[in-house]
Write a protein that holds these residues in place. Structure first.
Motif, PDB file in Angstrom:
ATOM      1  N   ARG A  69       0.829  -1.211   0.000  1.00 48.96           N
ATOM      2  CA  ARG A  69       0.000   0.000   0.000  1.00 48.96           C
ATOM      3  C   ARG A  69       0.858   1.253   0.000  1.00 48.96           C
ATOM      4  O   ARG A  69       0.389   2.339  -0.337  1.00 48.96           O
ATOM      5  CB  ARG A  69      -0.902   0.021   1.247  1.00 48.96           C
ATOM      6  N   CYS A  70       2.113   1.076   0.365  1.00 47.15           N
ATOM      7  CA  CYS A  70       2.993   2.237   0.474  1.00 47.15           C
ATOM      8  C   CYS A  70       3.651   2.579  -0.867  1.00 47.15           C
ATOM      9  O   CYS A  70       3.585   3.718  -1.318  1.00 47.15           O
ATOM     10  CB  CYS A  70       4.038   1.938   1.548  1.00 47.15           C
ATOM     11  N   CYS A  71       4.239   1.573  -1.547  1.00 46.49           N
ATOM     12  CA  CYS A  71       4.958   1.874  -2.797  1.00 46.49           C
ATOM     13  C   CYS A  71       4.351   1.214  -4.020  1.00 46.49           C
ATOM     14  O   CYS A  71       4.803   1.447  -5.140  1.00 46.49           O
ATOM     15  CB  CYS A  71       6.440   1.500  -2.674  1.00 46.49           C
ATOM     16  N   GLY A  72       3.351   0.367  -3.831  1.00 45.84           N
ATOM     17  CA  GLY A  72       2.667  -0.238  -4.980  1.00 45.84           C
ATOM     18  C   GLY A  72       3.315  -1.500  -5.520  1.00 45.84           C
ATOM     19  O   GLY A  72       2.804  -2.120  -6.451  1.00 45.84           O
ATOM     20  N   HIS A  73       4.447  -1.900  -4.951  1.00 40.82           N
ATOM     21  CA  HIS A  73       5.147  -3.088  -5.448  1.00 40.82           C
ATOM     22  C   HIS A  73       4.310  -4.344  -5.211  1.00 40.82           C
ATOM     23  O   HIS A  73       3.805  -4.568  -4.121  1.00 40.82           O
ATOM     24  CB  HIS A  73       6.502  -3.213  -4.734  1.00 40.82           C
ATOM     25  N   VAL A  74       4.166  -5.166  -6.275  1.00 40.60           N
ATOM     26  CA  VAL A  74       3.463  -6.444  -6.140  1.00 40.60           C
ATOM     27  C   VAL A  74       4.502  -7.524  -5.913  1.00 40.60           C
ATOM     28  O   VAL A  74       5.468  -7.624  -6.671  1.00 40.60           O
ATOM     29  CB  VAL A  74       2.644  -6.758  -7.412  1.00 40.60           C
ATOM     30  N   ARG A  75       4.343  -8.291  -4.836  1.00 41.74           N
ATOM     31  CA  ARG A  75       5.399  -9.241  -4.477  1.00 41.74           C
ATOM     32  C   ARG A  75       4.964 -10.698  -4.547  1.00 41.74           C
ATOM     33  O   ARG A  75       3.829 -11.043  -4.248  1.00 41.74           O
ATOM     34  CB  ARG A  75       5.946  -8.915  -3.086  1.00 41.74           C
ATOM     35  N   VAL A 128       6.574 -18.661 -15.253  1.00 46.03           N
ATOM     36  CA  VAL A 128       5.777 -17.779 -16.115  1.00 46.03           C
ATOM     37  C   VAL A 128       5.811 -16.362 -15.568  1.00 46.03           C
ATOM     38  O   VAL A 128       5.587 -16.131 -14.370  1.00 46.03           O
ATOM     39  CB  VAL A 128       4.317 -18.291 -16.199  1.00 46.03           C
ATOM     40  N   ASP A 129       6.115 -15.421 -16.448  1.00 47.13           N
ATOM     41  CA  ASP A 129       6.090 -14.002 -16.081  1.00 47.13           C
ATOM     42  C   ASP A 129       4.687 -13.452 -16.285  1.00 47.13           C
ATOM     43  O   ASP A 129       4.165 -13.461 -17.400  1.00 47.13           O
ATOM     44  CB  ASP A 129       7.083 -13.212 -16.939  1.00 47.13           C
ATOM     45  N   LEU A 130       4.091 -12.975 -15.194  1.00 45.17           N
ATOM     46  CA  LEU A 130       2.779 -12.341 -15.249  1.00 45.17           C
ATOM     47  C   LEU A 130       2.979 -10.831 -15.352  1.00 45.17           C
ATOM     48  O   LEU A 130       4.101 -10.333 -15.445  1.00 45.17           O
ATOM     49  CB  LEU A 130       1.977 -12.688 -13.991  1.00 45.17           C
ATOM     50  N   GLN A 131       1.894 -10.120 -15.253  1.00 47.28           N
ATOM     51  CA  GLN A 131       1.951  -8.651 -15.230  1.00 47.28           C
ATOM     52  C   GLN A 131       2.672  -8.166 -13.963  1.00 47.28           C
ATOM     53  O   GLN A 131       2.815  -8.930 -12.998  1.00 47.28           O
ATOM     54  CB  GLN A 131       0.505  -8.160 -15.226  1.00 47.28           C
ATOM     55  N   ASP A 132       3.128  -6.933 -13.965  1.00 49.13           N
ATOM     56  CA  ASP A 132       3.689  -6.276 -12.780  1.00 49.13           C
ATOM     57  C   ASP A 132       4.969  -6.934 -12.249  1.00 49.13           C
ATOM     58  O   ASP A 132       5.288  -6.834 -11.068  1.00 49.13           O
ATOM     59  CB  ASP A 132       2.661  -6.214 -11.629  1.00 49.13           C
ATOM     60  N   GLY A 133       5.697  -7.619 -13.129  1.00 49.54           N
ATOM     61  CA  GLY A 133       6.980  -8.190 -12.706  1.00 49.54           C
ATOM     62  C   GLY A 133       6.870  -9.414 -11.822  1.00 49.54           C
ATOM     63  O   GLY A 133       7.859  -9.816 -11.206  1.00 49.54           O
ATOM     64  N   VAL A 134       5.698 -10.006 -11.752  1.00 47.63           N
ATOM     65  CA  VAL A 134       5.523 -11.189 -10.904  1.00 47.63           C
ATOM     66  C   VAL A 134       5.833 -12.437 -11.725  1.00 47.63           C
ATOM     67  O   VAL A 134       5.315 -12.610 -12.820  1.00 47.63           O
ATOM     68  CB  VAL A 134       4.076 -11.276 -10.372  1.00 47.63           C
TER      69      VAL A 134
END
Lengths: 135, 392
Positions: free
Chosen positions: A30-36, A87-93
């Protein structure tokens, strides 16, 4: 065709609950938006633990894959050969999954894939299918 | 970092019988290797004030657990610093350099020992008692080999490598092993046909792309260059070194990573040593799989990544070639003692103790001045580069 029941801990519970509903849900900071992914208590970018879940589209690109020929455990003896894939998904996941319903000889890194889910009694596992392959 | 150049030396190497040795305990290989390394260095056990063991493994059936305490107990010494890796985090080098340079310790011993072969160690950590220990088992991603194979496949589609390249690495190392009576594969030459006939395990990697497990141990002794000189026998100087980690889950590793652990560690080591790849007389590299050798040489900058097929040939890497690699046979064909397989061989080559495979004696080879070593932990996640030079 199930392998082993995953060890689902508190951090990863949201992901596996999403799979149960046939959606790909990951933690987003919620702070920087990074999807982990892998799941974790706090964001590895900004170290905030303020977290929400976000849903990603079930589409991705095959980073790489391995065809498992040797059964490394007796319980997978009837499953070989099977394909383990990243598999590479959206958002670098990037996720680890299995490519199903395909001839491994036709695969190439960079192929577009669609994520689907396989249900077992206690959990659901994401699997990938090459786009354009019959289901 | 410059002031760490040429300050630390490797002054002793300890071997044990190796191969398949049923009936021996895992700990006996540690203690025998350390005893022999101390004798080789010419020091007493009371001189050792630090001891680091390679990773802890679960004890195999019928054997006791090996810990740093029990190894020290059985050697009857009391180092002031003792440690043992849990996973393959490869911290021994920086720990040793820091302890020796600061003067906190005088001699550091590093040891590996296991009865992996006769005990049939499985190297499948995703399962314990048939139950998953993590998420990976849910996808049948079992073994270390599948994770290296994932990287190898990506390199095939990206850089054009493949079995025809890994076969060259495998055969070149086997040729070296056939010059080394201690090697597991001594007297067992390998040709193209046998390589291709080898069973696919985790495609694209075959059985012959993987290091077989061994029983045995290996140890080395490190000290300062001043003390090394006083010992009065040949030794190897650490002219440059580097260490780096890429601590991500193996499925997130990038073959194309511009800051891979091997790239960062080698850049630092080469800079400290003031050398380029052209100055290197031989490489002794961590070769858990054939592809690991390729990835290490590529990331170190020995060849442009698109020229992998032209560069990695048995003619170049094997006996008499212009870049000798893994001259003992390496882990693939000599024996599996983790990073101590390459490091021990580099020291033996630099101190001229390699018999018929000795560089400078073997026809078509040159006496080595500089040998580059790698140690690699987990799946490309931890990396050490050493630039070793002949000490005088």
């Amino acid at each position: 065709m199930e392998f082993f029941e995953p060890r689902i801990n508190a951090d990863a519970a949201g992901f596996w609950e999403g799979c149960r509903e046939h959606t790909l849900r990951f933690q987003r900071c919620r702070c920087c938006g990074h999807v982990r992914w892998p799941a974790a208590y706090l964001c590895p970018e900004c170290l905030s633990s303020d977290t929400e879940m976000t849903q990603l589209p079930p589409e991705g690109v095959l980073y790489s894959y391995v065809v498992m020929h040797k059964p490394f455990h007796p319980s997978v003896a009837d499953k070989v050969p099977y394909v383990v894939a990243t598999v590479d998904l959206q958002d670098g996941v990037r996720i680890l999954t299995n490519l199903v319903d395909c001839d491994p000889a036709t695969l190439r890194c960079g192929d577009k894939v669609r994520i689907d889910f396989v249900d077992s009694e206690t959990y659901s596992r994401p699997v990938a299918r090459k786009k354009g392959e019959p289901v | 970092m410059e002031d760490l150049k040429n300050k630390i030396a490797i002054v002793g190497v300890g071997y044990t019988p190796q191969g398949k040795l049923p009936g021996r305990t895992a700990i006996s290989f540690h203690t025998e290797a350390i005893r022999n390394a101390l004798a080789d260095a010419g020091i007493e056990k009371g001189d050792v004030d630090a001891m680091f063991l390679y990773r802890h493994f679960e004890a195999l059936a019928g054997d006791y657990d090996v810990t740093a305490f029990t190894v020290a107990e059985q050697l009857g010494f009391r180092p002031s610093v003792i440690g043992q890796e849990t996973y393959c985090t490869r911290g021994w080098l920086y720990n040793s350099v820091g302890l020796l340079r600061s003067g906190l310790c005088r001699y550091v011993v590093i040891s590996y020992g296991d009865n992996a072969r006769s005990g049939r160690r499985s190297f499948v950590k995703e399962l314990s008692g048939g139950k998953a220990t993590d998420d990976l088992a849910a996808f049948g991603d079992l073994s270390t080999m599948s994770k290296y194979a994932m990287q190898a496949r990506r390199a095939m589609d990206t850089y054009g490598t493949g079995p025809e390249v890994w076969k060259e690495i495998s055969i070149a190392q086997r040729q070296w092993a056939c010059l080394n009576p201690q090697a597991a594969m001594y007297g067992k030459p390998l040709d193209d046909e046998a390589y291709y006939a080898s069973a696919m395990v985790a495609e694209p990697l075959r059985l012959l792309d993987a290091t077989p497990s061994s029983d045995g141990g290996r140890a080395i002794v490190l000290t300062t260059v001043e003390r090394a000189k006083a010992l009065g026998h040949p030794y190897a100087v650490i002219r440059g070194f580097g260490s780096a980690n890429q601590p991500v889950s193996p499925f997130r590793l990038q073959v194309e990573d511009p800051e891979s652990a091997a790239k960062l560690a080698s850049r630092q080591a080469f800079r400290m040593a003031g050398i380029t790849c052209r100055d290197v007389d031989a490489c002794e590299l961590y070769d858990c799989f054939t592809y690991t050798v390729e990835a290490t040489l590529r990331d170190y900058g020995f060849f442009p990544r698109e020229q992998v097929k032209e560069f990695l040939t048995r003619q170049r890497l094997g006996p008499g070639g212009e870049l000798p690699v893994n001259t003992s046979g390496g882990m693939l064909s000599e024996g599996y003692f983790m990073g101590l397989t390459p490091v021990a061989e580099a020291v033996m080559q630099l101190t001229g103790r390699c018999g018929q495979r000795q560089l400078g004696v073997l026809p078509g080879t040159k006496e080595p001045e500089i040998i580059v070593c790698s140690d690699n932990g987990a799946v490309f996640q931890s990396h050490i580069t050493l630039v070793l030079e002949r000490g005088a």
